[in-house]
Scaffold this motif. Sequence first.
Motif, PDB file in Angstrom:
ATOM      1  N   GLY A 181     -44.981   0.701 -13.951  1.00 37.69           N
ATOM      2  CA  GLY A 181     -44.021   0.595 -15.041  1.00 37.69           C
ATOM      3  C   GLY A 181     -44.671   0.195 -16.349  1.00 37.69           C
ATOM      4  N   TRP A 182     -45.575  -0.784 -16.289  1.00 38.98           N
ATOM      5  CA  TRP A 182     -46.292  -1.186 -17.500  1.00 38.98           C
ATOM      6  C   TRP A 182     -47.200  -0.069 -17.996  1.00 38.98           C
TER       7      TRP A 182
ATOM      8  N   ILE B 247     -41.313  -5.845 -13.037  1.00 33.00           N
ATOM      9  CA  ILE B 247     -41.863  -4.561 -13.450  1.00 33.00           C
ATOM     10  C   ILE B 247     -43.220  -4.364 -12.785  1.00 33.00           C
TER      11      ILE B 247
ATOM     12  N   ARG C  76     -33.147  -0.222 -14.725  1.00 33.31           N
ATOM     13  CA  ARG C  76     -33.090   0.533 -13.470  1.00 33.31           C
ATOM     14  C   ARG C  76     -31.747   1.259 -13.307  1.00 33.31           C
TER      15      ARG C  76
ATOM     16  N   GLN D  99     -35.005   3.172 -17.286  1.00 30.75           N
ATOM     17  CA  GLN D  99     -35.483   3.387 -15.927  1.00 30.75           C
ATOM     18  C   GLN D  99     -36.246   2.191 -15.356  1.00 30.75           C
ATOM     19  N   ILE D 100     -37.096   1.581 -16.174  1.00 30.97           N
ATOM     20  CA  ILE D 100     -37.991   0.535 -15.662  1.00 30.97           C
ATOM     21  C   ILE D 100     -37.362  -0.851 -15.766  1.00 30.97           C
TER      22      ILE D 100
ATOM     23  N   TRP E 226     -37.900   4.482 -20.944  1.00 30.52           N
ATOM     24  CA  TRP E 226     -38.634   3.430 -20.235  1.00 30.52           C
ATOM     25  C   TRP E 226     -37.746   2.211 -20.007  1.00 30.52           C
TER      26      TRP E 226
END
Length: 300
Positions: A63-64, A59, A297, A293-294, A290
């Motif tokens: 992303g974080w 990540i 994926r 997507q993060i 989140w």
Amino acid sequence: MLRLSSQICKQSVTLQRLAGSTNTIPTVRLQLVTRKMTQQHPKVDFTTSIPIAKKKDKITALGWFLLIIPATTFGLGVWQVKRKIWKEQLIKDLDKQLHMEPVDLPDDLSQLSQMEYRLVKLRGRFLHDKEMLMGPRSLIRPDGGETQGGLFSQRDSGNGYLVITPFQLADRDDIVLVNRGWISRKHTEKETRALGQYQNEVELTAVVRQGETRPQFTPDHKDGQVYLYRDLNRMCKNSGAQPIFLDAVYDPKAPEGSPIGGQTRVTLRNDHLSYLVTWFSLSAATAYLWHRQIVRRIPF
């Protein structure tokens, strides 16, 4: 005979040797070919030929950073839970104050700004010639129920006005505003409720109230006699009273036609339940996005 049989035996042994040498030649040739192929083509390790799945990417800092959105909305939801508990307790405390024993009106009237919803006792006389109306308002019955009525209602039983009258305090020059109570539309004229127009000095018990700011979408007052909300600045300017507003309590012994007291509403908005549902819903939705997507994926 013996000589013939010995010759036959020798010939058979010779044939067997020839046959054995014939089978050995292809075997030797096969070993030589295999050794040559092994030298030209090294041994292949088939275990390394299977492709290994790549590890998931780590990540990123972005992303974080995006994780702040669900974390912040969750924190706001928790804050609204605490606000809801605080507001409900405040409403209970205010309702309890409405049932406490009344206290004397303080000599310093500025102290009343810290005494909203407290019961006070006062003595004096009404200045009926400066009477004002505020409304339209629905009636709060003595049992605490409220009739249906509003700006567009035409029923006299449910729609009317509050009578706001300046009150000259006894033994001092101060004048305060007293909400005497509710009257129907057909009793807006003073002559229709003459019995309730006290001329002598009276003693009252009333609830301390504060002024109001102009509510959204509320039009301006039509004139100096009818007000749509507790506009203390304008009311005091037209009546010469101090910026003190009191709601008279219900008096079961009041003459017929008198304004009906006890029209105090605890006007504290408590919308925290809808707020906390909104924040927690946003937190759950953004946390799901989140993770999709993060972390996993998965494209949309």
